[in-house]
Write a protein that holds these residues in place. Structure first.
Motif, PDB file in Angstrom:
ATOM      1  N   TYR A  45       0.810  -1.070  -0.126  1.00 13.53           N
ATOM      2  CA  TYR A  45      -0.110   0.024   0.104  1.00 13.53           C
ATOM      3  C   TYR A  45       0.760   1.357   0.235  1.00 13.53           C
ATOM      4  O   TYR A  45       2.085   1.288   0.360  1.00 13.53           O
ATOM      5  N   PRO A  46       0.549   2.473  -0.584  1.00 13.39           N
ATOM      6  CA  PRO A  46       1.161   3.615  -0.584  1.00 13.39           C
ATOM      7  C   PRO A  46       1.788   4.036   0.645  1.00 13.39           C
ATOM      8  O   PRO A  46       1.088   3.838   1.802  1.00 13.39           O
ATOM      9  N   HIS A  79      -5.905  -9.300   2.053  1.00 12.38           N
ATOM     10  CA  HIS A  79      -5.604  -9.524   3.448  1.00 12.38           C
ATOM     11  C   HIS A  79      -4.150  -9.396   3.779  1.00 12.38           C
ATOM     12  O   HIS A  79      -3.729  -8.781   4.963  1.00 12.38           O
ATOM     13  N   LEU A  80      -3.302 -10.338   3.176  1.00 11.63           N
ATOM     14  CA  LEU A  80      -1.934 -10.301   3.482  1.00 11.63           C
ATOM     15  C   LEU A  80      -1.014  -8.927   3.293  1.00 11.63           C
ATOM     16  O   LEU A  80      -0.392  -8.908   3.947  1.00 11.63           O
ATOM     17  N   VAL A  81      -1.664  -8.524   2.311  1.00 10.90           N
ATOM     18  CA  VAL A  81      -0.916  -7.364   1.695  1.00 10.90           C
ATOM     19  C   VAL A  81      -0.946  -6.202   2.872  1.00 10.90           C
ATOM     20  O   VAL A  81      -0.345  -5.489   3.531  1.00 10.90           O
ATOM     21  N   ASP A  82      -2.565  -6.015   3.156  1.00  7.03           N
ATOM     22  CA  ASP A  82      -2.665  -5.159   4.341  1.00  7.03           C
ATOM     23  C   ASP A  82      -2.012  -5.706   5.791  1.00  7.03           C
ATOM     24  O   ASP A  82      -1.868  -4.729   6.671  1.00  7.03           O
ATOM     25  N   GLY A  84       0.711  -6.205   5.977  1.00  4.72           N
ATOM     26  CA  GLY A  84       2.247  -5.673   5.697  1.00  4.72           C
ATOM     27  C   GLY A  84       3.306  -7.019   5.375  1.00  4.72           C
ATOM     28  O   GLY A  84       4.340  -6.832   5.541  1.00  4.72           O
ATOM     29  N   ARG A  85       2.661  -8.029   4.690  1.00  2.00           N
ATOM     30  CA  ARG A  85       3.454  -9.261   4.190  1.00  2.00           C
ATOM     31  C   ARG A  85       3.992  -8.810   3.060  1.00  2.00           C
ATOM     32  O   ARG A  85       3.503  -8.145   2.060  1.00  2.00           O
ATOM     33  N   ARG A  86       5.250  -9.439   2.777  1.00  2.00           N
ATOM     34  CA  ARG A  86       5.920  -9.244   1.387  1.00  2.00           C
ATOM     35  C   ARG A  86       5.560 -10.393   0.614  1.00  2.00           C
ATOM     36  O   ARG A  86       5.846 -11.449   0.598  1.00  2.00           O
ATOM     37  N   LEU A  87       4.709 -10.011  -0.406  1.00  2.00           N
ATOM     38  CA  LEU A  87       3.570 -11.210  -0.784  1.00  2.00           C
ATOM     39  C   LEU A  87       4.073 -11.224  -2.327  1.00  2.00           C
ATOM     40  O   LEU A  87       3.944 -10.621  -3.214  1.00  2.00           O
ATOM     41  N   TYR A  88       3.946 -12.638  -2.869  1.00  2.00           N
ATOM     42  CA  TYR A  88       4.274 -13.056  -4.248  1.00  2.00           C
ATOM     43  C   TYR A  88       3.263 -14.053  -4.695  1.00  2.00           C
ATOM     44  O   TYR A  88       2.486 -14.825  -3.669  1.00  2.00           O
ATOM     45  N   LEU A  89       3.022 -14.457  -6.198  1.00  2.00           N
ATOM     46  CA  LEU A  89       2.089 -15.319  -6.550  1.00  2.00           C
ATOM     47  C   LEU A  89       2.655 -15.833  -7.775  1.00  2.00           C
ATOM     48  O   LEU A  89       3.480 -15.387  -8.550  1.00  2.00           O
ATOM     49  N   VAL A  90       2.756 -17.146  -7.973  1.00  2.00           N
ATOM     50  CA  VAL A  90       2.847 -17.782  -9.233  1.00  2.00           C
ATOM     51  C   VAL A  90       1.308 -18.223  -9.724  1.00  2.00           C
ATOM     52  O   VAL A  90       0.692 -18.469  -9.143  1.00  2.00           O
ATOM     53  N   ASP A  91       1.559 -17.906 -11.172  1.00  2.00           N
ATOM     54  CA  ASP A  91       0.623 -18.155 -12.009  1.00  2.00           C
ATOM     55  C   ASP A  91       0.951 -19.285 -13.298  1.00  2.00           C
ATOM     56  O   ASP A  91       2.084 -18.833 -13.825  1.00  2.00           O
ATOM     57  N   TYR A  92       0.178 -20.092 -13.542  1.00  2.00           N
ATOM     58  CA  TYR A  92       0.613 -21.083 -14.617  1.00  2.00           C
ATOM     59  C   TYR A  92       0.345 -20.677 -15.955  1.00  2.00           C
ATOM     60  O   TYR A  92       0.684 -21.244 -16.883  1.00  2.00           O
ATOM     61  N   GLY A  93      -0.489 -19.737 -16.140  1.00  2.00           N
ATOM     62  CA  GLY A  93      -1.023 -19.422 -17.341  1.00  2.00           C
ATOM     63  C   GLY A  93      -2.108 -20.339 -17.819  1.00  2.00           C
ATOM     64  O   GLY A  93      -2.727 -21.075 -17.132  1.00  2.00           O
TER      65      GLY A  93
END
Length: 350
Positions: A45-46, A79-82, A84-93
């Motif tokens: 978040y900003p 929720h996790l960003v809120d 304060g987590r350093r959050l990542y996601l993998v997308d398989y396409g």
């Protein structure tokens, strides 16, 4: 009169604006890509400064990664960003006919190891905490068991079944499959190159057939409940974006998981190469849904028995079906709270 006013506003927005749900995706940046792999970092978040170790969201095959970002107000990612987590996601396409020869080893050997390393590198070399749903949890555990050198600090699995005999949808079919030596489905998935997305979508819908049948009545009786209607819209979008299974992957799942039930004993054989979940050393959180027809509690809880060498194994239950236990309205105060507590213990925030 309040009910009438709220219902009228919701109907107006559904008709004139196309719906009541806020389906905007959480902002993210692509940090790595490769075959069947798009790795994203969610934006803080900003003014926010994410701390602690990175957290990686791992979806199952055939389901869209938006399971973790269903809608604003009911999004695991939000929720996790809120928090304060350093959050990542993998997308398989998407999966096409040309992917039909890809087996589960592709995700265990290539997709997930490269994803974990990319996330760790982007986070300055920090160990990665995996949060995975359904088959994503099983693949994450198998990857960690097979590659102990990967920087995986902990794994959370939500609705990840390993004992197929405990799944009501499968139990009646298994004797017939055994009698025909698996012939029932084998020619079909070989001809089609896998399990088509339309078939995957129908199977998911039929797992909650009672809700599908009563859906019109549920909408009418909740016309004044904006949050309820928004959730229905988000789930509809999710099911409309199902993805096909590659042929060889579907075949392995059918023969090794469904027919042989290998995972119930904690091991799986990939053509002479055995991977044992007893090699998992990282702390693991296992969560099961109390109303899950695809991954009932007993099918999920079996993980506790085979992860006997993990540093810690927690088992929790939460209300909801297969998707609901991860991203339902009730998950906001149950499943997400378990994940928060587990990450606070093992990842923390700096």
């Amino acid at each position: 009169m309040t009910w009438v006013a709220d219902a009228a506003e919701n109907v107006r927005d559904r008709v004139l604006r196309g719906g009541v749900a806020d389906l905007r995706p959480m902002p993210r940046t692509l940090i790595d890509k490769g075959p069947n792999r798009f790795v994203y970092r969610f934006s803080a978040y900003p003014g926010g400064d994410p701390g602690g170790d990175p957290v990686l969201l791992v979806p199952p095959l055939a389901a869209p990664s938006l399971c973790f970002d269903l809608r604003r107000g009911c999004s695991v990612a939000e929720h996790l960003v809120d928090r304060g987590r350093r959050l990542y996601l993998v997308d398989y396409g998407t999966v096409s006919f040309s992917d039909r020869r890809l087996g589960l080893e592709h995700w265990i050997d290539e997709v997930l190891p490269r994803t974990v390393r990319a996330v760790s590198a982007d986070a300055g070399g920090a160990p990665v905490h995996v949060v995975a749903w359904c088959l994503g949890g099983i693949l994450s555990l198998l990857t960690h068991a097979d590659r102990p050198d990967l920087p995986i600090a902990s794994i959370t699995t939500v609705a990840a079944p390993i004992d197929m005999t405990a799944i009501p949808l499968i139990a009646p079919i298994k004797p017939l499959a055994d009698l025909t030596n698996g012939w029932i489905l084998t020619p079909v998935y070989r001809l089609l190159g896998g399990a088509p997305r339309a078939l995957v979508k129908r199977a998911f819908q039929l797992s909650a057939f009672d809700k599908l049948v009563t859906k019109p009545y549920a909408i009418l009786s909740h016309l004044d409940d904006r949050d309820y209607l928004a959730q229905l819209e988000a789930v509809d979008r999710f099911t409309d974006n199902m993805i096909a299974y590659p042929g060889r992957t579907f075949g392995q799942m059918y023969h090794r998981f469904f027919r042989a039930n290998d995972l119930a004993e904690g091991e799986v054989d990939f053509g002479g190469r055995r991977i044992s979940l007893r090699e998992v050393k990282a702390p693991v959180l296992v969560i099961a849904g109390t109303g899950d027809g695809i991954a009932p509690q007993r099918a999920v809880r079996k993980l506790v028995d085979v992860l006997n060498n993990a540093a810690e194994v927690r088992f929790e239950t939460a209300p909801g079906g297969h998707l609901g236990v991860l991203a339902g309205r009730g998950a906001r105060t149950t499943t997400w709270a378990y994940v928060d507590d587990f990450l606070d213990t093992h990842a923390g925030l700096s």
